[in-house]
Each structure stands twice: as C-alpha cells, then as structure tokens.
Design a protein around this motif. Structure first.
Motif, short mmCIF file in Angstrom:
data_model
loop_
_atom_site.label_atom_id
_atom_site.label_comp_id
_atom_site.label_asym_id
_atom_site.label_seq_id
_atom_site.Cartn_x
_atom_site.Cartn_y
_atom_site.Cartn_z
N GLU A 92 0.83 -1.20 0.00
CA GLU A 92 0.00 0.00 0.00
C GLU A 92 0.86 1.26 0.00
O GLU A 92 0.49 2.28 -0.56
CB GLU A 92 -0.92 -0.02 1.23
N THR A 93 2.03 1.18 0.63
CA THR A 93 2.97 2.30 0.65
C THR A 93 4.37 1.77 0.34
O THR A 93 4.59 0.56 0.22
CB THR A 93 3.00 2.98 2.03
N GLU A 94 5.31 2.68 0.21
CA GLU A 94 6.70 2.27 0.03
C GLU A 94 7.22 1.57 1.28
O GLU A 94 6.68 1.75 2.38
CB GLU A 94 7.59 3.49 -0.27
N VAL A 95 8.26 0.77 1.12
CA VAL A 95 8.94 0.18 2.27
C VAL A 95 9.65 1.31 3.01
O VAL A 95 10.47 2.03 2.43
CB VAL A 95 9.95 -0.90 1.83
N THR A 96 9.34 1.47 4.28
CA THR A 96 9.88 2.60 5.03
C THR A 96 11.21 2.25 5.69
O THR A 96 11.61 1.08 5.76
CB THR A 96 8.88 3.03 6.11
N ASN A 97 11.87 3.29 6.21
CA ASN A 97 13.10 3.07 6.97
C ASN A 97 12.85 2.15 8.16
O ASN A 97 13.68 1.29 8.49
CB ASN A 97 13.66 4.40 7.45
N SER A 98 11.71 2.33 8.81
CA SER A 98 11.39 1.50 9.97
C SER A 98 11.23 0.03 9.57
O SER A 98 11.71 -0.87 10.27
CB SER A 98 10.10 2.00 10.63
N HIS A 99 10.55 -0.21 8.45
CA HIS A 99 10.39 -1.59 7.96
C HIS A 99 11.75 -2.22 7.68
O HIS A 99 12.00 -3.37 8.06
CB HIS A 99 9.56 -1.60 6.68
N TYR A 100 12.61 -1.48 7.03
CA TYR A 100 13.90 -2.04 6.64
C TYR A 100 14.81 -2.21 7.85
O TYR A 100 15.58 -3.17 7.93
CB TYR A 100 14.56 -1.16 5.58
N ARG A 101 14.73 -1.29 8.81
CA ARG A 101 15.53 -1.43 10.02
C ARG A 101 15.10 -2.66 10.82
O ARG A 101 15.91 -3.31 11.48
CB ARG A 101 15.45 -0.17 10.88
N GLU A 102 13.79 -2.96 10.78
CA GLU A 102 13.30 -4.18 11.43
C GLU A 102 13.95 -5.42 10.81
O GLU A 102 14.32 -6.36 11.52
CB GLU A 102 11.78 -4.27 11.28
N ASP A 140 23.78 11.31 7.20
CA ASP A 140 24.00 10.95 8.60
C ASP A 140 22.72 10.54 9.33
O ASP A 140 22.77 9.71 10.25
CB ASP A 140 24.64 12.12 9.35
N TYR A 141 21.57 11.13 8.94
CA TYR A 141 20.38 10.97 9.77
C TYR A 141 19.19 10.29 9.09
O TYR A 141 18.31 9.77 9.78
CB TYR A 141 19.91 12.35 10.26
N TYR A 142 19.12 10.29 7.77
CA TYR A 142 17.88 9.88 7.09
C TYR A 142 17.48 8.44 7.44
O TYR A 142 16.32 8.16 7.69
CB TYR A 142 18.03 10.02 5.58
N TYR A 143 18.42 7.52 7.46
CA TYR A 143 18.08 6.12 7.66
C TYR A 143 17.75 5.80 9.12
O TYR A 143 16.85 4.99 9.39
CB TYR A 143 19.24 5.24 7.17
N ARG A 144 18.44 6.45 10.07
CA ARG A 144 18.31 6.04 11.47
C ARG A 144 17.50 6.99 12.34
O ARG A 144 16.95 6.57 13.36
CB ARG A 144 19.71 5.87 12.07
N HIS A 145 17.43 8.25 12.00
CA HIS A 145 16.76 9.20 12.90
C HIS A 145 15.25 8.95 12.90
O HIS A 145 14.65 8.73 11.85
CB HIS A 145 17.05 10.64 12.46
N ALA A 147 12.82 10.85 13.09
CA ALA A 147 12.03 11.80 12.32
C ALA A 147 11.76 11.29 10.91
O ALA A 147 10.79 11.71 10.26
CB ALA A 147 12.75 13.15 12.25
N TYR A 148 12.60 10.36 10.43
CA TYR A 148 12.46 9.84 9.07
C TYR A 148 12.04 8.37 9.06
O TYR A 148 12.13 7.71 8.02
CB TYR A 148 13.78 9.97 8.31
N GLN A 149 11.58 7.85 10.18
CA GLN A 149 11.31 6.41 10.25
C GLN A 149 10.18 5.96 9.33
O GLN A 149 10.15 4.80 8.90
CB GLN A 149 11.01 6.00 11.69
N ASP A 150 9.26 6.85 9.01
CA ASP A 150 8.15 6.49 8.13
C ASP A 150 8.36 6.98 6.70
O ASP A 150 7.42 6.97 5.89
CB ASP A 150 6.83 7.03 8.67
N TYR A 151 9.58 7.39 6.39
CA TYR A 151 9.92 7.80 5.03
C TYR A 151 10.42 6.59 4.24
O TYR A 151 10.91 5.62 4.82
CB TYR A 151 11.01 8.88 5.05
#
Length: 239
Positions: A92-102, A140-145, A147-151
């Motif tokens: 339904e949406t793109e794979v997010t940073n949170s999904h991939y970090r999981e 430095d921040y996009y993947y782990r911070h 604030a961007y976890q649902d990007y």
C-alpha cells in the motif's frame, strides 16, 4: 401415523449425521478424499488467498498496448496489441526506513555467528551525496533518525531488495503458522536454525517449536499429524 417431537428430532439428527459423514469423492477415480481407508489423498475447501500485512489487491484486466497512430517511419516496433495482466498484490505504501531497520535488526539478532549478513544488508547512505548539493544531514540521519522512520528507504540495490522480500515472506508465513497454533513463537532462533518457508515445505523444520494444533495426516489411520503443505493454502506465496 403421529410422530412426537422426540422422534422428529431423532430423524433430523440421523439425516444430519449421514450428510456429515458423507465423504467427497474424486470425479476421476471415485475414491474418497480425506479418508485414511482410501489412501488419504487430501482435498480441502479453499476460500481464497488472504491479504498479507500491508498489501492491497490490484485486480487484473486487459488493455490495448501500442500506438494507435499512423506509423510514419514504418518501423513497426510498437504494434497495437491486446495485453492481459493477472491480478497481483503490492504494498500500500513504500517500504519505510522502519520496515527495513526491522529487517536488519532481525538479521543481526539471528545470525550472531555471521555478522557480515547484517552488514551487507545495510542501505548505501552515500546515495544522498551530490557534487552540487549539501546533503550531508541526510547521509548521517535519514536512515536512522526517528524523524524519518516512516519515510521510504533509499540506497537499497536489487539484491538487497530481493533478500528483503524473501525474508518478509518467511516472517509472514511464520506469523500465520503461529496464529493457527501450528508453531509457537520462538525469538531465540539462531543462525541457520530459523524458519524458512521452502525448508519447512520439504520437512527441514528442526529446531522449530510445534504448537498444540497440527494438521491431521489422513495417510495414517490412527491420528497421525503432519506439517502444513502448499496444497493446504494456509501460507502465502513469495513476496
């Protein structure tokens, strides 16, 4: 002849029992399905594939592909033709940073003797770098911070995306078997001793904790059990 209520109820119960005990037969051999006395070949009702977590069903159809205009140069490389596309599932949406970090977290937690597995799965954050732009904060921040976890996750190559899809297929199918009581949750799986759909189908399930509800094996006359098969329609196809 008068029938009392008890007699009518008994007759109704007898009819219902005879209907319930009637076995479905093969239209090609006449042998009973799901009957250990007739070899135990199984055929189950299939209500359709369930929709996996985060997926939506896209209904297929037919459309006309190709140019409908005159081919002035006569190249004939875009001939008009009818194309059929089957139904399929997609996120339904793109794979997010949170999904991939999981996913990466799971790899590092399970493959303790092979740390390179988790390292090789990390996305390339250098894709943000550009000669004419200042994107160092994203590096430095996009993947782990948080604030961007649902990007949407970026910097993932084809091999990494394929491995993520295979991992997700296994985790969803493991969740389904746990939900159905066939497996027990086991967060202590380690290295190669983790749930894999293909390995499970061929009987390589050593180390998995079985649940209270197992599939009945009709090949055995006295209450045998078996693993889930693809023919049961319980687990989902590969993502």
């Amino acid at each position: 002849m008068k029938l009392n209520k008890f007699t009518i109820s008994l007759l109704a119960l007898t009819v219902m029992s005879s209907v319930a005990c009637k076995k479905e037969k093969s239209s090609s051999t006449g042998w009973n399905y799901n009957d250990s006395k007739w070899g135990g070949f199984e055929k189950h009702e299939y209500a359709g594939q369930e929709t996996g977590p985060g997926l939506v069903l896209v209904h297929g159809g037919a459309f006309t592909m190709g140019s409908s205009e005159q081919d002035v140069t006569y190249e004939h490389n875009n001939v008009e033709r009818k194309v059929s596309v089957p139904s399929f599932y997609m996120d339904e949406t793109e794979v997010t940073n949170s999904h991939y970090r999981e996913y990466v977290f799971w790899l590092k937690r399970v493959y303790v003797d092979y740390p390179e597995v988790g390292i090789n799965a990390l996305p390339d954050t250098n894709v943000w770098r550009d000669r004419l732009a200042y994107n160092e904060p994203y590096v430095d921040y996009y993947y782990r911070h948080p604030a961007y976890q649902d990007y949407p996750v970026v910097g993932v190559n084809w091999q990494q995306a394929t491995a993520y899809a295979a991992w997700r297929s296994d985790r969803v199918n493991e969740m389904i078997l746990i939900r159905e009581g066939i497996l027990e949750p086991d967060p202590d799986q380690m290295n190669e001793a983790n749930f894999n759909t293909d390995a499970y189908y061929v009987g390589q399930s050593d180390g998995l904790t079985l649940g209270k509800h197992q599939m009945k094996d009709y090949r055995v006359k006295r209450g045998g059990t078996r693993q889930v098969r693809m023919e049961d329609g319980i687990m989902l196809p590969e993502y």
